[in-house]
Scaffold this motif. Structure first.
Motif, PDB file in Angstrom:
ATOM      1  N   ASP A 122       0.831  -1.192   0.000  1.00 22.16           N
ATOM      2  CA  ASP A 122       0.000   0.000   0.000  1.00 22.16           C
ATOM      3  C   ASP A 122       0.868   1.245   0.000  1.00 22.16           C
ATOM      4  O   ASP A 122       2.010   1.234   0.478  1.00 22.16           O
ATOM      5  N   HIS A 123       0.312   2.316  -0.544  1.00 22.19           N
ATOM      6  CA  HIS A 123       1.015   3.599  -0.613  1.00 22.19           C
ATOM      7  C   HIS A 123       2.370   3.423  -1.297  1.00 22.19           C
ATOM      8  O   HIS A 123       3.388   3.984  -0.869  1.00 22.19           O
ATOM      9  N   ASN A 153      -0.501   7.530  -3.118  1.00 23.02           N
ATOM     10  CA  ASN A 153      -1.088   7.400  -1.789  1.00 23.02           C
ATOM     11  C   ASN A 153      -2.357   6.568  -1.875  1.00 23.02           C
ATOM     12  O   ASN A 153      -3.463   7.036  -1.599  1.00 23.02           O
ATOM     13  N   THR A 176      -4.069   2.293  -1.683  1.00 24.01           N
ATOM     14  CA  THR A 176      -3.893   0.878  -1.398  1.00 24.01           C
ATOM     15  C   THR A 176      -3.681   0.135  -2.710  1.00 24.01           C
ATOM     16  O   THR A 176      -3.917   0.670  -3.808  1.00 24.01           O
TER      17      THR A 176
END
Length: 734
Positions: A62-63, A68, A70
């Motif tokens: 994620d990120h 930014n 998932t």
């Protein structure tokens, strides 16, 4: 050909509907097919909307990077734009920090990295070592990666580059695996050829196990979700891994039921690795790429596995744009010379291609983003791949000569023992380059596929050597002997003096006492000790033994004559094959496409000359040519306008965008063109006559600036305008 700049602002020049896009302005879903793909770790962006069939989303982290989001959100951005989504991650490395730092199971696992004799861990990134794939790590991959991907609705998984460095093999984790696999304590590989061979067989086994475990789990877990999950291995070629001193399962994976196919990771970075020919070591990008793609094709064809061919318009190492362009053309042409493959990864990492900064010239430190001429040319090239047909045509030249390969090519590369060296994999290239440089399209044959009948199709002469590899299974010799008995011609080159001849393996244990594995093969072929050089008959076939290692043919200048003359004599004696043709070029027709490559380092330095009515697809202006000359060391990619079967039907012949919603009526033709933002489109459209009105608008109906010209000789209209991923609407009336 005169070009006119058009601004199309006057309504008198347009019929009313020209400025109105179709009622449905939503992006149509790309056809449910998986012919072309690209990989990216980022969400959709207008500047990287490549318009291939499949977006392979990289990493479950994620990120990730600058996004930014998932993993699931990144996937959704591509789905929202009509893409089929697949998943890719490394299996020998990746963003698995939570495993190494103990976040996953409460224990640190940094001791599971690959370690050299000096005690150095080989790192792929911060807190990411190249991995010794323990069963614990495999469980992590299943739980944290594969389950999540399938839960996200993705039914195609790519675990790339199962790599174990030959110089590694000294970590505590590897020592534990050694004891479990062999039943005795670890032995340092640098101390003997025997230890090196054992070490690399274990590295090979560990990633074979890792791939099988992960993919078998993926298929079983997918079934619980009502999904048929397909599993692929993106991997460098056996040629490259052997040359770069990396161990990987390669051909053995093609026989696993859990493996559905491969991506052949071949690009400038692999193909520019220097090799020897005629006593000189240097880059030979086209020839190396041709052999790399060939080894991947021959690895998969006998087992029926799917293979995507990859090219990359740049490479991992920073260079200048002219260098990238030249070598991209060489690798691109090489891949197209395999007409039995028509699935492609059109590029990896579009973000670095479209947004990266690279040198403007070799002698300048100034950097800029991809020049418009190059992005246009690249997009013309990759859009041909969406329509590239399979073909029964063969590349020009004398066919039927194969070179035997084995996964054990990777086992003998590092370190050297007893002073025996094989610089730049010369024992392989010594069999290939003397013929390839004379215009003979040699093919590779994988000994691991010897039991499959398709392996032996179109192989009349097979060259081989055990100077740089060893047969891992004795059964392969039975298949080779049967092929010779039925009329095949085997040419064995080797002194059988390298230190790996005496490692403990099937040919010298369990009742066998052969001094070299070739002796078992020779015995099956009816030869008698001491197996000296010469020509021998066996059944309907022949065996020729040359007591030189193949590297000797190329490490010295003008030293390949005996080998080449032997192959020519054998080929010429085979009345079915005809005479062995030497030339300085390769050419192939695939549907409307003509692919040409002229080799250098050949006695014939003349250019290849072709006449007709062609579009030059390596020229960003996509001009119409009546003839084309291709110089030694260069390639050409042409669209043959005269091959069009229905010349009165409007058709886009070449374009730097992907075409949707084509409509033809009695005196009009319309389409939608899509390609990344900040790039320039060129199009050459076949029309029954010159267009009287041309309307080019964006998705809102705004009239766009464009260039236009008409080529009467080819009946083609040239258009150029700025690309837009939302679509540019083109309407022509005549």
């Amino acid at each position: 050909m005169q070009k006119t700049t058009l601004r199309y602002l006057l309504g008198l020049l347009l019929f009313q509907a020209c400025a109105e896009p179709p009622q449905d302005q939503n992006t149509p879903k790309i056809q449910e097919r998986e012919k072309t793909a690209f990989q990216t770790s980022n969400p959709w962006k207008p500047v990287t909307d490549v318009r291939a069939d499949v977006a392979i989303v990289y990493s479950v982290k994620d990120h990730h990077g600058k996004a930014n989001m998932t993993f699931e959100e990144r996937v959704q951005t591509w789905r929202d734009k009509g893409y089929t989504t697949h998943f890719m991650s490394g299996i020998a490395w990746g963003e698995y920090q939570d495993y190494f730092t103990g976040e996953w199971d409460g224990e640190w696992h940094l001791d599971e990295g690959q370690v050299t004799q000096k005690g150095d861990t080989l790192w792929h990134g911060r807190m990411v070592p190249y991995i010794v794939p323990s069963m614990n790590f495999i469980e992590y991959m299943k739980e944290k990666v594969i389950k999540r991907v399938i839960d996200a609705g993705i039914d195609a998984i790519y675990l790339e580059e199962p790599e174990f460095w030959a110089r590694a093999g000294y970590s505590e984790a590897f020592k534990r695996e050694w004891k479990d696999y062999y039943g005795f304590d670890w032995r340092p590989q640098h101390e003997s050829a025997e230890n090196t061979y054992l070490s690399n067989k274990l590295k090979y086994h560990l990633y074979y196990r890792a791939v099988e475990e992960c993919f078998s789990f993926a298929k079983e877990y997918g079934k619980t979700k009502g999904m048929e999950v397909r599993c692929y291995v993106p991997t460098h070629s056996l040629v490259n891994y052997s040359q770069w001193m990396i161990v990987s399962p390669e051909a053995s994976l093609a026989s696993l039921p859990s493996v559905d196919g491969y991506i052949a990771q071949v690009w400038t970075g692999t193909s520019r690795e220097p090799n020897y020919f005629n006593g000189q070591a240097k880059e030979r990008v086209f020839e190396t790429a041709f052999l790399e793609y060939g080894s991947m094709e021959s690895m998969t064809a006998p087992t029926g596995r799917k293979v995507y061919f990859l090219t990359d318009p740049i490479e991992d190492w920073p260079r200048d744009w002219a260098d990238y362009k030249k070598n991209y053309q060489a690798t691109f042409a090489a891949q197209l010379l395999y007409p039995m493959v028509a699935d492609y990864e059109v590029m990896p990492w579009p973000d670095r291609i479209y947004e990266g900064l690279y040198r403007t010239s070799a002698d300048s430190d100034k950097k800029e983003r991809i020049p418009r001429f190059y992005s246009t040319q690249m997009q013309v090239m990759i859009n041909t791949l969406n329509d590239m047909p399979l073909s029964e045509n063969k590349v020009s030249g004398s066919h039927g000569i194969g070179i035997l390969m084995s996964n054990s090519l990777m086992f003998q590369r590092f370190p050297t023992h007893q002073g025996y060296d094989d610089p730049q994999l010369s024992n392989f290239y010594g069999q290939a380059l003397p013929l390839l440089k004379r215009g003979v399209p040699v093919k590779t044959v994988h000994i691991e596929n010897a039991s499959f009948p398709r392996t032996w199709e179109d192989v009349n002469i097979l060259t081989m050597s055990y100077s740089n590899m060893k047969p891992m299974e004795r059964e392969a010799h039975e298949h080779i002997a049967n092929w010779v008995k039925k009329g095949g011609v085997l040419v064995y080159c080797g002194r059988d003096e390298d230190p790996f001849q005496t490692v403990q393996d099937w040919w010298n244990k369990d009742g066998n006492n052969f001094k070299a594995p070739s002796e078992d093969l020779f015995q099956k072929l009816g030869l008698k000790a001491p197996f000296e050089a010469g020509e021998f008959n066996y059944g309907q076939g022949k065996v020729v033994v040359i007591r030189q290692d193949p590297k000797e043919f190329i490490l010295e200048e003008n030293n390949d004559a005996e080998f080449v003359n032997t192959i020519k004599k054998l080929y010429d004696e085979d009345t079915e094959s005809g005479m062995l043709e030497f030339k300085n070029h390769f050419s192939l027709t695939r549907g409307p496409y003509e692919i040409i490559s002229v080799v250098n380092e050949n006695e014939d330095q003349s250019p290849y000359h072709v006449k007709g009515k062609f579009i030059d697809l390596f020229d960003p202006e996509i001009p119409v040519l009546n003839e084309k000359q291709v110089q030694p060391g260069e390639q050409a990619f042409l669209y043959n306008i005269e091959s069009v079967k229905e010349p009165q039907t409007p058709k886009v012949l070449a374009t730097a965008s992907r075409i949707y919603d084509e409509k033809v009526d009695k005196n009009g033709y319309s389409l939608v063109a899509k390609s990344p933002l900040n790039t320039t489109n060129v199009m050459r459209i076949l029309l029954p006559e010159k267009a009287k009105t041309i309307a080019i608008t964006d998705a809102t109906g705004k009239v766009l600036e464009a260039e236009s010209s008409w080529d009467e000789s080819s009946k083609t209209c040239f258009l150029s305008f700025e690309n837009n991923p939302d679509g540019v609407y083109v309407k022509l009336k005549w």
